[in-house]
Design an enzyme around this catalytic site. Structure first.
Site, short mmCIF file in Angstrom:
data_model
loop_
_atom_site.label_atom_id
_atom_site.label_comp_id
_atom_site.label_asym_id
_atom_site.label_seq_id
_atom_site.Cartn_x
_atom_site.Cartn_y
_atom_site.Cartn_z
N GLY A 12 1.09 -1.32 -0.16
CA GLY A 12 0.00 -0.13 -0.08
C GLY A 12 1.13 1.40 -0.15
O GLY A 12 0.73 2.28 0.77
N GLY A 15 -0.52 4.74 -0.87
CA GLY A 15 -1.43 5.06 -0.37
C GLY A 15 -1.49 5.82 1.00
O GLY A 15 -0.13 6.54 1.29
N GLY A 18 1.10 4.64 3.83
CA GLY A 18 2.73 4.58 3.37
C GLY A 18 3.53 5.99 3.04
O GLY A 18 4.44 6.16 3.75
N ARG A 93 -12.34 1.61 5.52
CA ARG A 93 -13.57 2.27 5.65
C ARG A 93 -14.30 3.39 5.34
O ARG A 93 -13.34 3.79 5.92
CB ARG A 93 -13.94 1.10 7.08
CG ARG A 93 -13.85 2.20 8.20
CD ARG A 93 -14.29 1.28 9.17
NE ARG A 93 -13.71 1.98 10.70
CZ ARG A 93 -14.26 2.44 12.14
NH1 ARG A 93 -15.22 1.85 11.85
NH2 ARG A 93 -13.35 2.80 13.16
N ARG A 99 -14.92 -1.99 10.89
CA ARG A 99 -13.63 -2.85 10.62
C ARG A 99 -14.18 -3.80 9.75
O ARG A 99 -13.87 -4.42 8.76
CB ARG A 99 -12.63 -2.25 11.33
CG ARG A 99 -12.21 -0.63 11.44
CD ARG A 99 -11.12 -1.00 12.69
NE ARG A 99 -10.83 0.33 13.44
CZ ARG A 99 -11.03 0.62 14.23
NH1 ARG A 99 -11.82 -0.32 15.23
NH2 ARG A 99 -10.89 2.01 14.62
N ASN A 106 -11.08 -7.35 2.07
CA ASN A 106 -9.68 -7.41 2.51
C ASN A 106 -9.05 -8.34 2.27
O ASN A 106 -7.70 -8.75 2.15
CB ASN A 106 -9.26 -6.47 3.67
CG ASN A 106 -9.68 -4.80 2.99
OD1 ASN A 106 -9.43 -4.84 1.42
ND2 ASN A 106 -9.96 -4.43 3.71
N ASP A 163 -4.60 1.85 19.23
CA ASP A 163 -5.27 2.56 20.12
C ASP A 163 -4.37 2.40 21.58
O ASP A 163 -5.08 3.08 22.59
CB ASP A 163 -5.92 0.68 20.35
CG ASP A 163 -6.22 0.16 18.88
OD1 ASP A 163 -7.20 0.97 18.37
OD2 ASP A 163 -6.32 -0.81 18.49
N HIS A 191 -8.38 -4.67 17.67
CA HIS A 191 -7.90 -3.70 16.98
C HIS A 191 -9.83 -3.27 16.30
O HIS A 191 -10.18 -3.23 15.58
CB HIS A 191 -7.52 -3.82 16.13
CG HIS A 191 -7.83 -2.07 15.59
ND1 HIS A 191 -7.66 -0.79 15.86
CD2 HIS A 191 -7.75 -1.59 14.11
CE1 HIS A 191 -7.34 0.22 15.43
NE2 HIS A 191 -8.06 -0.51 13.98
N1 LIG Z 1 -4.53 -0.45 12.19
C1 LIG Z 1 -5.02 0.44 13.21
O1 LIG Z 1 -4.86 0.72 14.22
C2 LIG Z 1 -5.10 1.18 11.26
C3 LIG Z 1 -5.56 2.55 11.51
C4 LIG Z 1 -5.76 3.64 10.41
C5 LIG Z 1 -5.71 2.75 8.48
N2 LIG Z 1 -5.13 1.30 8.71
C6 LIG Z 1 -6.07 0.79 7.88
O2 LIG Z 1 -5.00 0.49 6.67
C7 LIG Z 1 -5.21 0.25 5.22
C8 LIG Z 1 -4.49 1.12 4.25
O3 LIG Z 1 -5.11 2.60 5.12
P1 LIG Z 1 -4.86 4.24 4.20
O4 LIG Z 1 -5.51 5.22 4.36
O5 LIG Z 1 -3.30 4.23 4.00
O6 LIG Z 1 -5.40 3.72 2.24
P2 LIG Z 1 -5.55 4.26 0.83
O7 LIG Z 1 -6.80 3.50 0.26
O8 LIG Z 1 -4.95 5.81 1.32
O9 LIG Z 1 -4.03 3.31 0.36
C9 LIG Z 1 -4.21 1.46 0.40
C10 LIG Z 1 -3.28 1.52 -0.53
O10 LIG Z 1 -3.13 0.22 -0.73
C11 LIG Z 1 -3.11 -0.10 -2.20
N3 LIG Z 1 -3.73 -1.85 -2.29
C12 LIG Z 1 -5.02 -1.79 -1.75
N4 LIG Z 1 -5.13 -3.64 -1.80
C13 LIG Z 1 -3.75 -3.59 -2.53
C14 LIG Z 1 -2.93 -4.90 -2.67
N5 LIG Z 1 -3.23 -5.90 -3.29
N6 LIG Z 1 -1.66 -5.46 -2.78
C15 LIG Z 1 -0.42 -4.04 -2.19
N7 LIG Z 1 -1.62 -3.13 -2.15
C16 LIG Z 1 -2.73 -3.06 -2.51
C17 LIG Z 1 -4.20 0.63 -2.96
O11 LIG Z 1 -3.73 0.35 -4.29
C18 LIG Z 1 -3.59 2.21 -2.00
O12 LIG Z 1 -2.88 2.39 -2.44
C19 LIG Z 1 -6.71 0.35 5.52
O13 LIG Z 1 -7.27 -0.77 5.94
C20 LIG Z 1 -7.10 1.06 6.95
O14 LIG Z 1 -8.29 0.76 7.54
C21 LIG Z 1 -5.09 0.53 9.93
O1 LIG Z 2 -11.12 3.60 12.34
C1 LIG Z 2 -10.71 3.07 10.92
O2 LIG Z 2 -11.49 1.96 10.56
C2 LIG Z 2 -9.03 3.58 10.62
C3 LIG Z 2 -8.43 2.61 11.99
O3 LIG Z 2 -8.40 1.50 12.09
C4 LIG Z 2 -8.23 3.52 12.88
O4 LIG Z 2 -8.42 2.71 13.96
O5 LIG Z 2 -8.09 4.55 12.41
#
Ligand SMILES: NC(=O)c1ccc[n+]([C@@H]2O[C@H](COP(=O)([O-])OP(=O)(O)OC[C@H]3O[C@@H](n4cnc5c(N)ncnc54)[C@H](O)[C@@H]3O)[C@@H](O)[C@H]2O)c1
Ligand SMILES: O=C(O)C[C@H](O)C(=O)O
Length: 330
Positions: A12, A15, A18, A93, A99, A106, A163, A191
């Protein structure tokens, strides 16, 4: 003599997380100011142009520790010999979604990437799954990689550190103590809004923070819902899910795992070893200490009735999510 570069795979890469993450990894904030890195960037074919743009900016920073970069849409190439893998790429989301609504969409990403890690990553690769729902996605990657018998299951982790950090800030604000003074917080479970941020053991300069706050209603009615629903509150306010704070938490998680937590507790989503009655293999937020690249779950904490109820509730959600993906795991 300078150290050999560590290969860090980041999915990603184009994104929003990233964009907050890569520059900090390249500047040495994750693996140390003396540790060169090679970035192996994975994104979808249609995002390759944007990844190239990010690489141009990374070049323009002239980071002394950035020893190389590749961009690819092939997971087998991205994870080749990776010693650290940050699995960020997945759909985030939007407003009104939970989530776990992302699960079917996903989940498939993590079977493919788990297989690539299982076959091509370094055998001691440390994997952090950020893409949501991150606990169950980490479980999928772990189970898929397991079939190849190379990278151990314990190396697959999910991100509860955001968190943990959110809870620390709320506790600091409520208690009037500096965030850096707060020790021994735990966030148990998934999470998701069911996570249980447990402040019963937190101290600040030797004082029990629960006694300082002395407000059980605040714990139940303000603290737990605020931490649990913080992701949704950010989506509501920003129109996009958290990114810089998520990247920051990913850096914290890997830094502590690799470089050690110096005896401090941190929360990691790790495959349960049966501790606290959590079934083996479920990726669950536990308090851990880290040393020499290994984490150890803190043992022997007293679990009162309120805590057990919360821990079971978040476990049940994870069991349900596991049930939802069992067909994918064959
Ligand atoms: N665990 C946590 O605490 C937490 C916190 C924030 C966001 N997130 C999650 O992180 C993820 C990414 O968020 P973001 O804001 O960067 O999203 P984003 O949409 O800005 O970026 C996601 C990137 O992933 C790429 N992508 C999609 N499928 C892919 C694959 N199969 N292989 C490689 N790349 C792929 C997309 O092209 C995009 O560039 C989301 O699922 C979001 O919910 C988790
Ligand atoms: O809540 C989300 O969907 C993004 C991320 O997991 C967060 O906790 O901010």
């Amino acid at each position: 003599m300078s150290k050999a570069p560590v290969r860090v795979a980041v999915t990603g890469a184009a994104g929003q997380i990233g964009y907050s993450l890569l520059f900090r990894i390249a500047s040495g904030e994750m693996l140390g100011k003396d540790q060169p890195v090679i970035l192996q960037l994975l994104d979808l074919p249609q995002a390759q142009k944007a990844v190239k743009g990010v690489m141009m900016e990374l070049e323009d920073c002239a980071f002394p520790l950035l020893a190389g970069m590749i961009a690819t849409d092939d997971p087998n190439v991205a994870f080749k010999d990776a010693q650290v893998a940050l699995l960020v790429g997945a759909r985030p989301r939007g407003p009104g979604m939970e989530r776990k609504d992302l699960l079917t969409e996903n989940a498939k990403i993590f079977t493919v990437q788990g297989a690539a890690i299982g076959q091509y990553a370094a055998p001691d690769c440390k994997v952090l799954v950020v893409g949501n729902p991150c606990n169950t996605n980490a479980y999928i990657a772990m189970k898929t990689a397991e079939k190849y018998g190379r990278v151990p299951a314990k190396n697959f982790t999910g991100m509860l550190r955001l968190d943990h950090n959110r809870a620390l800030s709320q506790l600091a604000a409520k208690s009037g103590r500096a965030v850096s003074s707060l020790k021994s917080l735990v966030v148990w479970g998934n999470h998701s809004p069911t996570m249980y941020a447990d402040y019963r053991f937190v101290t600040s300069n030797g004082d029990a923070v629960k006694s300082l706050i002395n407000d059980e209603a605040w714990n139940r009615d303000v603290f737990l819902p605020t931490v649990g629903k913080r992701g949704a509150a950010i989506i509501e306010a920003r129109g996009l899910s958290s990114a810089a704070s998520a990247a920051n938490a990913a850096i914290d998680h890997i830094r502590d795992w690799v470089l050690g937590s110096n005896g401090e507790w941190v929360t990691m989503g790790v495959p349960s070893d049966g501790s606290y009655g959590i079934p083996e293999g479920i990726i669950y937020g536990f308090p851990v200490t880290t040393e020499n690249g290994e984490y150890k779950i803190i043992q022997g904490l007293d679990i009162d009735a309120f805590s057990r109820e919360r821990m079971t509730n978040t476990l049940n959600e994870l069991l349900e999510e596991r049930e939802g993906v069992k067909d994918l795991l064959g």
